[in-house]
Design an enzyme around this catalytic site. Structure first.
Site, mmCIF file in Angstrom:
data_model
loop_
_atom_site.group_PDB
_atom_site.id
_atom_site.type_symbol
_atom_site.label_atom_id
_atom_site.label_comp_id
_atom_site.label_asym_id
_atom_site.label_seq_id
_atom_site.Cartn_x
_atom_site.Cartn_y
_atom_site.Cartn_z
ATOM 1 N N SER A 1 -16.487 102.728 116.850
ATOM 2 C CA SER A 1 -16.169 101.522 116.094
ATOM 3 C C SER A 1 -16.271 101.809 114.606
ATOM 4 O O SER A 1 -16.938 102.752 114.179
ATOM 5 C CB SER A 1 -17.156 100.409 116.470
ATOM 6 O OG SER A 1 -17.029 99.283 115.635
ATOM 7 N N TYR B 1 -25.430 96.782 118.304
ATOM 8 C CA TYR B 1 -24.081 97.370 118.371
ATOM 9 C C TYR B 1 -23.917 98.450 117.312
ATOM 10 O O TYR B 1 -23.370 99.532 117.581
ATOM 11 C CB TYR B 1 -23.050 96.256 118.174
ATOM 12 C CG TYR B 1 -21.621 96.672 118.426
ATOM 13 C CD1 TYR B 1 -21.086 96.641 119.713
ATOM 14 C CD2 TYR B 1 -20.790 97.058 117.375
ATOM 15 C CE1 TYR B 1 -19.761 96.991 119.947
ATOM 16 C CE2 TYR B 1 -19.463 97.408 117.596
ATOM 17 C CZ TYR B 1 -18.954 97.381 118.884
ATOM 18 O OH TYR B 1 -17.646 97.738 119.108
#
Length: 262
Positions: free
Chosen positions: A155, A169
């Site tokens: 990401s 995350y």
């Protein structure tokens, strides 16, 4: 006189016909797009995910390219189940050329003043531990065949820290990026390559779990799942002498640059 090797390199695409790809998180989003793109290039695809119905939807899209996919329901937090699945891949195909590790989650209660131990563990177990279990299971087969490409779908949050994605995350994706590069350090001698694919915002179902709802207008200018599918196919078609260690891709209208949300 033209350089023959230079001439031959023009427009090179590695032939993927009948090669074998395993995709986690294949039921929706980036994983589904990856399965479609790789099948369009003639690859055999193994579709993994937690929901059979979602995998069946992807399978129907893959079949349009004349490829009969293998569906394997899987929770990537289950290391033993992953080991058994990879054994079945070896028994059926005898090889594994590409692993696209796209399974990932986030929790809605994600900021430091909200995140729970359970929420943290869920994100780490799927996004980081799950990717580790898959890499660990896939590497022995790739070592035997002296080749293999692992695409770790990380990401933007794996290279940039922001409040929006939350600590769990962000930590998981940073860990995934580092883990991916450690594969290159140790496994290059076996012809194995790993790419940490780091997209900015992508209009996929994971957005439904955002604390602040995303509008349709915002989704339209984000990266789309098919953009990542094409990117994954690009990586897969590169010559085996090439390792793209990390690929960061973002929307032109990148809210990390234009919004105070991040």
């Amino acid at each position: 006189m033209a350089n023959p090797s230079a001439t031959n390199a023009v427009g090179y695409h590695r032939d993927l016909t009948k090669k074998v790809a395993w995709i986690t998180g294949a039921g929706t989003g980036i994983g589904q797009a990856a399965a479609i793109s790789l099948a369009s290039a003639g690859m055999n695809v193994i579709l993994s995910g937690r929901r059979r119905t979602a995998l069946e939807e992807t399978a129907n899209l893959v079949r349009k390219f004349g490829v009969e996919p293998v569906i394997e329901e899987l929770d990537v937090a289950d290391a033993g189940a992953i080991d058994q699945l990879v054994l079945r891949i070896k028994e059926k195909f005898g090889r594994l050329d590409i692993a696209v590790l796209s399974a990932g989650i986030n929790v809605k209660a994600r900021s430091w003043n909200e995140v729970t131990i359970e929420g943290w563990d869920d994100v780490i177990d799927i996004d980081l531990n799950g990717a580790f279990y898959c890499c660990r299971a896939a590497l022995p087969m790739m070592r035997e065949q002296k080749s293999g490409l692992i695409i770790n779908v990380a990401s933007w949050a794996g290279v940039h820290v922001s409040k929006m994605t939350g600590p769990a995350y962000t930590a998981a994706k940073h860990g995934m990026v580092a883990m991916s590069e450690s594969i290159n350090m140790e496994e290059a001698i076996h012809g194995i390559r790993s790419c940490a694919l780091c997209p900015g915002e992508v209009a996929t179902p994971i957005l439904d779990n955002r604390p602040v709802p995303i509008t349709d207008e915002q989704k339209e200018v984000m990266l789309q799942a098919e953009d990542l599918g094409q990117t994954i196919l690009f990586l897969a078609q590169m010559h085996e002498r090439i390792c793209i260690n990390q690929l960061v891709i973002s929307p032109t209208a990148n809210r990390a640059y234009t919004s105070t949300v991040f």
